[in-house]
Scaffold this motif. Structure first.
Motif, PDB file in Angstrom:
ATOM      1  N   ALA A  22       8.333  14.816  11.587  1.00 13.30           N
ATOM      2  CA  ALA A  22       8.746  15.185  10.231  1.00 13.30           C
ATOM      3  C   ALA A  22       8.346  14.118   9.217  1.00 13.30           C
ATOM      4  CB  ALA A  22      10.253  15.415  10.196  1.00 13.30           C
ATOM      5  N   LEU A  23       8.489  12.860   9.588  1.00 13.99           N
ATOM      6  CA  LEU A  23       8.114  11.784   8.672  1.00 13.99           C
ATOM      7  C   LEU A  23       6.613  11.762   8.424  1.00 13.99           C
ATOM      8  CD1 LEU A  23      10.414   8.875   9.898  1.00 13.99           C
ATOM      9  CD2 LEU A  23      10.605  10.173   7.768  1.00 13.99           C
ATOM     10  N   GLU A  24       5.843  12.044   9.459  1.00 14.52           N
ATOM     11  CA  GLU A  24       4.387  12.102   9.298  1.00 14.52           C
ATOM     12  C   GLU A  24       3.999  13.230   8.347  1.00 14.52           C
ATOM     13  OE1 GLU A  24       0.307  12.607  11.977  1.00 14.52           O
ATOM     14  OE2 GLU A  24       2.277  12.719  12.923  1.00 14.52           O
ATOM     15  N   ALA A  25       4.644  14.382   8.503  1.00 19.59           N
ATOM     16  CA  ALA A  25       4.356  15.515   7.614  1.00 19.59           C
ATOM     17  C   ALA A  25       4.761  15.197   6.181  1.00 19.59           C
ATOM     18  CB  ALA A  25       5.098  16.759   8.113  1.00 19.59           C
ATOM     19  N   ARG A  26       5.895  14.516   6.022  1.00 17.73           N
ATOM     20  CA  ARG A  26       6.364  14.145   4.683  1.00 17.73           C
ATOM     21  C   ARG A  26       5.413  13.152   4.028  1.00 17.73           C
ATOM     22  NH1 ARG A  26      12.114  11.215   4.261  1.00 17.73           N
ATOM     23  NH2 ARG A  26      10.794   9.353   4.413  1.00 17.73           N
ATOM     24  N   ASP A  27       4.928  12.202   4.797  1.00 21.13           N
ATOM     25  CA  ASP A  27       4.034  11.178   4.257  1.00 21.13           C
ATOM     26  C   ASP A  27       2.695  11.757   3.812  1.00 21.13           C
ATOM     27  OD1 ASP A  27       5.934   9.241   4.758  1.00 21.13           O
ATOM     28  OD2 ASP A  27       5.018   8.548   6.635  1.00 21.13           O
ATOM     29  N   ARG A  28       2.301  12.884   4.398  1.00 16.77           N
ATOM     30  CA  ARG A  28       0.984  13.464   4.088  1.00 16.77           C
ATOM     31  C   ARG A  28       0.959  14.218   2.761  1.00 16.77           C
ATOM     32  NH1 ARG A  28       0.743  15.156   9.671  1.00 16.77           N
ATOM     33  NH2 ARG A  28       1.272  17.261   8.958  1.00 16.77           N
ATOM     34  N   ILE A  29       2.098  14.487   2.156  1.00 14.10           N
ATOM     35  CA  ILE A  29       2.122  15.251   0.910  1.00 14.10           C
ATOM     36  C   ILE A  29       1.445  14.437  -0.194  1.00 14.10           C
ATOM     37  CG2 ILE A  29       3.576  16.415  -0.779  1.00 14.10           C
ATOM     38  CD1 ILE A  29       5.738  16.605   1.402  1.00 14.10           C
ATOM     39  N   ALA A  30       0.490  15.042  -0.882  1.00  9.44           N
ATOM     40  CA  ALA A  30      -0.241  14.353  -1.949  1.00  9.44           C
ATOM     41  C   ALA A  30       0.683  14.064  -3.132  1.00  9.44           C
ATOM     42  CB  ALA A  30      -1.428  15.201  -2.403  1.00  9.44           C
ATOM     43  N   ALA A  31       0.374  13.004  -3.866  1.00 13.29           N
ATOM     44  CA  ALA A  31       1.254  12.528  -4.937  1.00 13.29           C
ATOM     45  C   ALA A  31       1.545  13.599  -5.982  1.00 13.29           C
ATOM     46  CB  ALA A  31       0.629  11.295  -5.591  1.00 13.29           C
ATOM     47  N   GLU A  32       0.516  14.300  -6.436  1.00 11.05           N
ATOM     48  CA  GLU A  32       0.712  15.322  -7.480  1.00 11.05           C
ATOM     49  C   GLU A  32       1.577  16.463  -6.962  1.00 11.05           C
ATOM     50  OE1 GLU A  32      -1.945  18.263 -10.379  1.00 11.05           O
ATOM     51  OE2 GLU A  32      -2.909  16.603  -9.299  1.00 11.05           O
ATOM     52  N   GLU A  33       1.307  16.883  -5.736  1.00  9.94           N
ATOM     53  CA  GLU A  33       2.098  17.952  -5.140  1.00  9.94           C
ATOM     54  C   GLU A  33       3.542  17.492  -4.917  1.00  9.94           C
ATOM     55  OE1 GLU A  33       2.053  20.918  -1.198  1.00  9.94           O
ATOM     56  OE2 GLU A  33       0.663  19.212  -1.352  1.00  9.94           O
ATOM     57  N   ARG A  34       3.711  16.238  -4.492  1.00  7.77           N
ATOM     58  CA  ARG A  34       5.045  15.683  -4.258  1.00  7.77           C
ATOM     59  C   ARG A  34       5.873  15.701  -5.550  1.00  7.77           C
ATOM     60  NH1 ARG A  34       6.708  12.433  -0.391  1.00  7.77           N
ATOM     61  NH2 ARG A  34       4.550  12.087   0.245  1.00  7.77           N
ATOM     62  N   ALA A  35       5.236  15.285  -6.661  1.00  8.47           N
ATOM     63  CA  ALA A  35       5.940  15.257  -7.941  1.00  8.47           C
ATOM     64  C   ALA A  35       6.396  16.658  -8.351  1.00  8.47           C
ATOM     65  CB  ALA A  35       5.045  14.648  -9.016  1.00  8.47           C
ATOM     66  N   GLU A  36       5.531  17.639  -8.129  1.00  8.74           N
ATOM     67  CA  GLU A  36       5.877  19.022  -8.464  1.00  8.74           C
ATOM     68  C   GLU A  36       7.038  19.517  -7.607  1.00  8.74           C
ATOM     69  OE1 GLU A  36       3.798  23.469  -8.544  1.00  8.74           O
ATOM     70  OE2 GLU A  36       2.544  21.657  -8.464  1.00  8.74           O
ATOM     71  N   LYS A  37       6.980  19.221  -6.323  1.00  5.77           N
ATOM     72  CA  LYS A  37       8.045  19.632  -5.404  1.00  5.77           C
ATOM     73  C   LYS A  37       9.373  18.965  -5.780  1.00  5.77           C
ATOM     74  CE  LYS A  37       5.026  20.339  -1.331  1.00  5.77           C
ATOM     75  NZ  LYS A  37       5.504  21.622  -0.808  1.00  5.77           N
ATOM     76  N   CYS A  38       9.332  17.681  -6.083  1.00  7.52           N
ATOM     77  CA  CYS A  38      10.548  16.963  -6.471  1.00  7.52           C
ATOM     78  C   CYS A  38      11.151  17.559  -7.740  1.00  7.52           C
ATOM     79  CB  CYS A  38      10.247  15.480  -6.679  1.00  7.52           C
ATOM     80  SG  CYS A  38       9.876  14.562  -5.165  1.00  7.52           S
ATOM     81  N   GLY A  39      10.292  17.943  -8.671  1.00  5.74           N
ATOM     82  CA  GLY A  39      10.781  18.571  -9.896  1.00  5.74           C
ATOM     83  C   GLY A  39      11.499  19.875  -9.617  1.00  5.74           C
ATOM     84  N   SER A  40      10.953  20.685  -8.709  1.00  3.59           N
ATOM     85  CA  SER A  40      11.584  21.959  -8.355  1.00  3.59           C
ATOM     86  C   SER A  40      12.938  21.734  -7.690  1.00  3.59           C
ATOM     87  CB  SER A  40      10.673  22.759  -7.418  1.00  3.59           C
ATOM     88  OG  SER A  40       9.456  23.097  -8.051  1.00  3.59           O
ATOM     89  N   ILE A  41      13.001  20.757  -6.806  1.00  2.00           N
ATOM     90  CA  ILE A  41      14.259  20.456  -6.116  1.00  2.00           C
ATOM     91  C   ILE A  41      15.305  19.963  -7.110  1.00  2.00           C
ATOM     92  CG2 ILE A  41      15.337  18.868  -4.458  1.00  2.00           C
ATOM     93  CD1 ILE A  41      12.714  19.096  -2.818  1.00  2.00           C
ATOM     94  N   CYS A  42      14.902  19.096  -8.024  1.00  2.00           N
ATOM     95  CA  CYS A  42      15.843  18.584  -9.026  1.00  2.00           C
ATOM     96  C   CYS A  42      16.347  19.696  -9.939  1.00  2.00           C
ATOM     97  CB  CYS A  42      15.192  17.471  -9.844  1.00  2.00           C
ATOM     98  SG  CYS A  42      15.009  15.908  -8.942  1.00  2.00           S
ATOM     99  N   SER A  43      15.498  20.643 -10.275  1.00  2.00           N
ATOM    100  CA  SER A  43      15.919  21.774 -11.099  1.00  2.00           C
ATOM    101  C   SER A  43      16.963  22.619 -10.377  1.00  2.00           C
ATOM    102  CB  SER A  43      14.710  22.635 -11.478  1.00  2.00           C
ATOM    103  OG  SER A  43      13.833  21.929 -12.318  1.00  2.00           O
TER     104      SER A  43
END
Length: 215
Positions: free
Chosen positions: A10-31
């Motif tokens: 799971a940590l390996e999969a999490r680390d592979r997320i690209a920065a731009e995609e990560r920021a978008e995902k974090c924004g959705s979760i925060c919303s």
């Protein structure tokens, strides 16, 4: 799959997320977290008539966390909590007393004001793995909040499955902490969809979460 292998995958999969995609995902979760919070604020009994003042006539208290490495960043949600005028609390690891034989550190949530948070230099946010003594001057400006006074708790995790089973980092801190909350506290795990696995290996002491938000 045992816990060690599941955690590594799971940590390996999490680390592979690209920065731009990560920021978008974090924004959705925060919303989504903000939506859950606002629903809670509308539904909780307001005992004083003042906005955001609920349980025991105290400000609505939200347990948060400061993200490390590739964890879901909830910075935007932290700002939402402060914008709503609520109590923002963060985990602080407390060293056991000399008489507590065989006991490890205990996770305690401490209130951090907006001014303190924005100024920086909060020792247990800067060094989240450090354990503090109860008389440490670095933590004295930040009052501890008893678990039953927390209204909403956001829980980080390493892996999860469709049954809302949670795999953490192995310290058992949240497994020990969550049973101390009151029954109607809102508990929400957060993770990227990449952290979902078929089945989380669980022991008897492992705590499932009522809800997990991914993007």
């Amino acid at each position: 799959m045992d816990k060690m292998a599941a955690r590594a995958s799971a940590l390996e999969a999490r680390d592979r997320i690209a920065a731009e995609e990560r920021a978008e995902k974090c924004g959705s979760i925060c919303s989504e977290l903000a939506s859950i919070l606002d629903d809670a604020l509308r539904s909780y009994e307001n005992v004083t008539g003042e906005p955001g003042v609920c349980y025991h006539q105290k400000p609505f208290a939200v347990a948060l966390y400061q993200s490390m490495k590739s964890e879901v960043s909830i910075d935007r949600f932290i700002e939402t909590v402060y914008d709503r005028g609520l109590s923002a609390c963060f985990p602080c690891m407390m060293r056991p007393s000399p008489t507590s034989e065989g006991k490890g550190p205990t996770m305690v949530f401490r209130e951090v004001s907006r001014e303190q948070y924005e100024l920086g230099g909060v020792a247990f946010l800067d060094r989240p793995l450090r354990s503090f003594d109860t008389d440490d001057p670095d933590i004295s400006p930040f009052p501890a909040v008893d678990p039953p006074l927390l209204d909403m708790v956001v829980v980080p995790l390493v892996a999860f499955d469709s049954k809302n089973s949670r795999l953490g980092y192995g310290g058992g801190n949240y497994d020990k902490f969550l049973p101390n909350l009151r029954d109607n506290a809102i508990v929400v795990g957060v993770a990227f969809e990449e952290q979902r696995i078929d089945e989380v290996p669980c022991d008897l002491h492992d705590q499932k979460l009522p809800r997990i938000v991914s993007e």
